[in-house]
Design a protein around this motif. Sequence first.
Motif, mmCIF file in Angstrom:
data_model
loop_
_atom_site.group_PDB
_atom_site.id
_atom_site.type_symbol
_atom_site.label_atom_id
_atom_site.label_comp_id
_atom_site.label_asym_id
_atom_site.label_seq_id
_atom_site.Cartn_x
_atom_site.Cartn_y
_atom_site.Cartn_z
ATOM 1 N N ARG A 143 0.820 -1.212 0.000
ATOM 2 C CA ARG A 143 0.000 0.000 0.000
ATOM 3 C C ARG A 143 0.859 1.270 0.000
ATOM 4 N N SER A 147 0.537 3.907 -3.055
ATOM 5 C CA SER A 147 0.122 5.283 -2.758
ATOM 6 C C SER A 147 0.952 6.310 -3.513
ATOM 7 N N GLN A 151 -3.935 7.018 -9.509
ATOM 8 C CA GLN A 151 -5.052 6.154 -9.143
ATOM 9 C C GLN A 151 -5.247 5.041 -10.158
ATOM 10 N N SER A 173 -14.038 -3.218 -2.969
ATOM 11 C CA SER A 173 -14.555 -1.897 -3.326
ATOM 12 C C SER A 173 -13.391 -1.011 -3.753
ATOM 13 N N GLU A 175 -13.581 2.067 -4.511
ATOM 14 C CA GLU A 175 -13.691 3.360 -3.840
ATOM 15 C C GLU A 175 -13.045 3.322 -2.451
ATOM 16 N N GLU A 176 -13.330 2.277 -1.685
ATOM 17 C CA GLU A 176 -12.748 2.149 -0.353
ATOM 18 C C GLU A 176 -11.234 1.958 -0.426
ATOM 19 N N MET A 178 -9.220 3.087 -2.743
ATOM 20 C CA MET A 178 -8.601 4.362 -3.099
ATOM 21 C C MET A 178 -8.622 5.332 -1.921
ATOM 22 N N LYS A 179 -9.668 5.293 -1.103
ATOM 23 C CA LYS A 179 -9.709 6.145 0.091
ATOM 24 C C LYS A 179 -8.558 5.789 1.016
ATOM 25 N N GLY A 180 -8.291 4.493 1.145
ATOM 26 C CA GLY A 180 -7.173 4.058 1.972
ATOM 27 C C GLY A 180 -5.842 4.542 1.429
ATOM 28 N N GLU A 182 -5.383 7.172 -0.469
ATOM 29 C CA GLU A 182 -5.337 8.631 -0.306
ATOM 30 C C GLU A 182 -4.912 9.002 1.113
ATOM 31 N N LEU A 183 -5.411 8.265 2.095
ATOM 32 C CA LEU A 183 -5.015 8.510 3.485
ATOM 33 C C LEU A 183 -3.533 8.188 3.670
ATOM 34 N N LYS A 186 -1.518 10.954 2.196
ATOM 35 C CA LYS A 186 -1.596 12.168 2.998
ATOM 36 C C LYS A 186 -0.678 12.121 4.215
#
Length: 263
Positions: A143, A147, A151, A173, A175-176, A178-180, A182-183, A186
């Motif tokens: 991951r 990251s 995307q 998912s 979407e989920e 990609m949220k991970g 993105e976090l 960050k």
Amino acid sequence: MRVVNSLVERCFAVIELLAKEASAMRLGELAEKLDLQKSAAHRMLNLLCEMGWVEQEPVTGFYKLTLRLAILGQRFLSATHLTDICQPVLEELAAESAELVRMAVVQGETLTWIAQVQGARNGLKYQPEMVARVRLDTTANGRAYLSRLSQTDAIRIAINDSAYSGGERSIASVEEFMKGLELTQKRGWAISDEEAEPGVVAIAAPITLGGGQTVGTVSVAGPRSRLTPDRHEKVASSVLSTAAKLGELWPLRQRYNNIEQSA
């Protein structure tokens, strides 16, 4: 299921499959997994046996890799001086975290484990099998690497890698997922909390060069009973610091090799 055509591609497909399984395989199973006729698979195996890459067990008739590939890999890794340069930094993190520290390098669109240091001295020790390829979608190292990508590339590579690894876990998912990522992007570090292995927590960060190129990852992993949530931030800070040090040391590998070549 992979489709291979040329003689060279078929030979490498056989080697990769035997390396992935890390055990002896019967002819029929190997032919089926590579979508080859038994006669074609038999020819490949005979050729590889003659070249010393594969051997056939006399009792079962099954096929397995010889140690030639591992020996050549060790020779190459030693010649790069990468582990020599990075080892002291990994040992420092292992001593500080008192957990297992591992480093992987980017190879094409995958990660490959090349070094580890056990920092745990007492109690339960996390000591995984040192397989070469890093699973990307479920591990902290994977991951952390993903990251750093766009995307589109991150999703494509993660899905392809999951299929290569056998598809035990797939991205349920996008979407989920990609949220991970993105976090992770960050905060600069990734975590896998029992997602790669039951009872194991790992925290990883990407190793990047000055120009932004990602060359590898470094991680701390251990039992969930010790790597509790209240330790995550502190361990992550240490992992980030180590990743920065490794990024600064990385170019020394090339300089070291250049000096040896000119000597």
